[in-house]
Design a protein around this motif. Sequence first.
Motif, short mmCIF file in Angstrom:
data_model
loop_
_atom_site.label_atom_id
_atom_site.label_comp_id
_atom_site.label_asym_id
_atom_site.label_seq_id
_atom_site.Cartn_x
_atom_site.Cartn_y
_atom_site.Cartn_z
N LYS A 172 0.96 -1.34 0.03
CA LYS A 172 -0.15 -0.15 0.03
C LYS A 172 1.01 1.21 0.06
O LYS A 172 2.02 1.27 0.72
CB LYS A 172 -0.92 0.06 1.27
CG LYS A 172 -1.81 -0.78 1.36
CD LYS A 172 -2.75 -0.99 2.51
CE LYS A 172 -3.83 -1.80 2.72
NZ LYS A 172 -4.48 -1.81 4.02
N VAL A 173 0.53 2.31 -0.65
CA VAL A 173 1.02 3.62 -0.78
C VAL A 173 0.14 4.60 -0.34
O VAL A 173 -0.95 4.58 -1.02
CB VAL A 173 1.76 3.81 -2.10
CG1 VAL A 173 2.26 5.37 -2.11
CG2 VAL A 173 2.88 3.00 -2.54
N GLU A 179 -2.24 -1.28 -7.67
CA GLU A 179 -2.75 -2.48 -8.79
C GLU A 179 -1.76 -3.72 -8.87
O GLU A 179 -2.23 -4.69 -9.19
CB GLU A 179 -3.25 -1.95 -10.14
CG GLU A 179 -4.45 -0.77 -10.00
CD GLU A 179 -4.92 -0.30 -11.33
OE1 GLU A 179 -4.28 -0.72 -12.43
OE2 GLU A 179 -5.66 0.35 -11.39
N ASP A 180 -0.45 -3.18 -9.04
CA ASP A 180 0.55 -4.15 -9.26
C ASP A 180 1.20 -4.34 -7.91
O ASP A 180 2.40 -4.79 -7.84
CB ASP A 180 1.58 -3.63 -10.26
CG ASP A 180 2.17 -2.45 -9.98
OD1 ASP A 180 1.68 -1.57 -8.90
OD2 ASP A 180 2.97 -1.95 -10.65
N GLY A 181 0.56 -4.25 -6.89
CA GLY A 181 1.12 -4.54 -5.65
C GLY A 181 0.89 -5.74 -4.83
O GLY A 181 1.02 -5.70 -3.49
N VAL A 182 0.07 -6.71 -5.41
CA VAL A 182 -0.44 -7.89 -4.78
C VAL A 182 0.19 -9.06 -5.65
O VAL A 182 0.35 -9.12 -6.84
CB VAL A 182 -2.00 -7.88 -4.94
CG1 VAL A 182 -2.31 -9.30 -4.24
CG2 VAL A 182 -2.58 -6.76 -4.16
N ALA A 183 0.90 -10.10 -4.78
CA ALA A 183 1.64 -11.19 -5.11
C ALA A 183 1.18 -12.13 -4.47
O ALA A 183 0.98 -12.13 -3.01
CB ALA A 183 2.99 -11.14 -5.34
N GLY A 221 7.74 -1.49 -10.58
CA GLY A 221 6.47 -1.11 -10.57
C GLY A 221 5.86 0.37 -10.69
O GLY A 221 6.68 1.32 -10.99
N SER A 222 4.65 0.78 -10.59
CA SER A 222 3.88 1.84 -10.74
C SER A 222 4.42 2.90 -9.75
O SER A 222 4.43 4.01 -9.81
CB SER A 222 2.46 1.58 -10.86
OG SER A 222 2.00 1.13 -9.59
N ASP A 227 8.15 4.88 -0.55
CA ASP A 227 7.85 3.95 0.62
C ASP A 227 6.39 3.25 0.57
O ASP A 227 5.52 4.24 0.42
CB ASP A 227 8.16 4.94 1.96
CG ASP A 227 9.35 5.16 2.13
OD1 ASP A 227 10.40 4.59 1.27
OD2 ASP A 227 9.74 6.05 2.80
N ALA A 228 6.44 2.06 0.75
CA ALA A 228 5.25 1.55 0.96
C ALA A 228 4.98 0.58 2.19
O ALA A 228 6.18 -0.11 2.78
CB ALA A 228 5.11 0.61 -0.45
N GLU A 229 3.80 0.45 2.54
CA GLU A 229 3.43 -0.32 3.78
C GLU A 229 3.11 -1.86 2.90
O GLU A 229 2.26 -1.96 2.51
CB GLU A 229 2.36 0.01 4.69
CG GLU A 229 1.97 -0.81 5.68
CD GLU A 229 0.60 -0.13 6.55
OE1 GLU A 229 -0.47 -0.63 5.94
OE2 GLU A 229 0.87 0.74 7.59
N VAL A 230 4.01 -2.93 3.51
CA VAL A 230 3.92 -4.13 2.77
C VAL A 230 3.40 -5.09 4.09
O VAL A 230 4.02 -5.37 5.12
CB VAL A 230 5.19 -4.45 2.12
CG1 VAL A 230 5.12 -6.06 1.72
CG2 VAL A 230 5.93 -3.54 1.23
N THR A 231 2.33 -5.81 3.80
CA THR A 231 1.85 -7.02 4.53
C THR A 231 2.44 -8.38 3.89
O THR A 231 2.07 -8.78 2.78
CB THR A 231 0.31 -6.70 4.75
OG1 THR A 231 0.01 -5.47 5.18
CG2 THR A 231 -0.24 -7.99 5.38
#
Length: 468
Positions: A172-173, A179-183, A221-222, A227-231
């Motif tokens: 999450k940003v 959109e391209d932040g899920v794997a 990626g986009s 900085d992103a919050e990554v779960t």
Amino acid sequence: MKSAVETLNPTRVRLTVEVPFEELKDSLDAAYKKINQQVTVKGFRKGKIPARIIDQRFGRGAVLEEAVNDALPKFYTEAVNEAEINPLGQPEVDITELKDGETLNFTAEVDIRPVIEIPDYSGIEVTVDSIEVTDEDIDKAVEELRERFASTSPVERAAEDGDIVTIDLEAKVEGEVLEDGVATAVQYTIGSGELLEGIDEAVTGLEAGGEATFTSQLKGGSAEGKDAEVTVKVTAVAKRELPELDDDFAQLASEFDTLEDLRADSRKRLTGIKQYDQATQAQERVLEKLLEIAEVPIPEKLLEDEINTRKHNLEHHQLGQMGLDLAKYLEIQGKTEDEFVAETKEAAVKGIKTQFILDELVSKEKLNVNQEELTEHLMRRAASSGMSPDQFAQAVVEGNQVPMLVGEVARGKALALVVEASKVLDTNGDVVDLDDEDETETAAETVEAVTDADAAEADEKGEDKPEA
């Protein structure tokens, strides 16, 4: 036809050419014929329009221009041959006088290969790394082989360094899921550093079903660079198991029956690699010394073209394949654009000097390339390009690149000749005896790396058609 040559500087000349008008007859006839096929005049069949009508309707000047542009390449080539010069690139042609029925005078300025004096290279002396294969080197090689035969098995415990975890990721940003932040179902080896910074700490200690959140700067990626919050959620944990280092492993991983034989082969293979590296190092250092003692003037236009070609190849081929632009590349390299331009110019100068002096050596020593040498070089180039030898050979023939390959091998032979005459010592002070059988091919690779094959042949296109 009369011609004269004036040397403007060591790498550029001006040809002055005087052509009697009668020598334009064939080109004038061809011009009328060409115009005849292109135009229509009422009362005349196509292709049958008299010359005087074409002059009246379309102007004698149009015919003369067509004739002169057709004839110039022939007259220019005759002047080049008469002057016995080796032109580089396309000439700058200026028609100084054109009198209908009397004369055609023109000048052509063009870069030329400079006259090069080959310096005495017998006194060149260089030092290269000695060949030492230690037990630690062999241990590392065997361990790398062992890693390739590792197996994995699921475990019901918390993940540890070196474990392989299967994970789901969500980035999450500013609170929004990308959109391209899920794997999902991504396999990751803890400690490998192949994913996001901070992920090792996040997953270490988690069991299957465990979840953690961390902050990391995105590498692509986009939202690259943000900085992103990554779960991260761990869905499975597996441990890697290495085979025992014994004779059974040797039989599994190689054609040898014992671990001792496998280690002996590793020593032999590593020695061969170091010998190859040593030969390459010797050639590179001898070439550096040769370029230091040789005086080679550089044609300005050729240098400009070489710099532009190298820059184009980097931007549109190498960086394009990596998904980078020049600005991002310079940022990663920590270089300014001025530094990049300076380095590119330095490399271009080195490439041109290398080609000029080795070509002169090829000519002076009358070095020839036989079919076996050319085939061996073609096979290596095919392998490095990822093509089959047949595919590569076809591409070479269709692109008229056979002379380029012959030139690479010939220059390699010239460099091998200089290396053979030089004194090569290793860091222990011992004289290095290079393997003659492989020296020419490795020298061809060394020359190719310096001259940059994609750009180095630009100067061979010296007989492009000049136009007024």
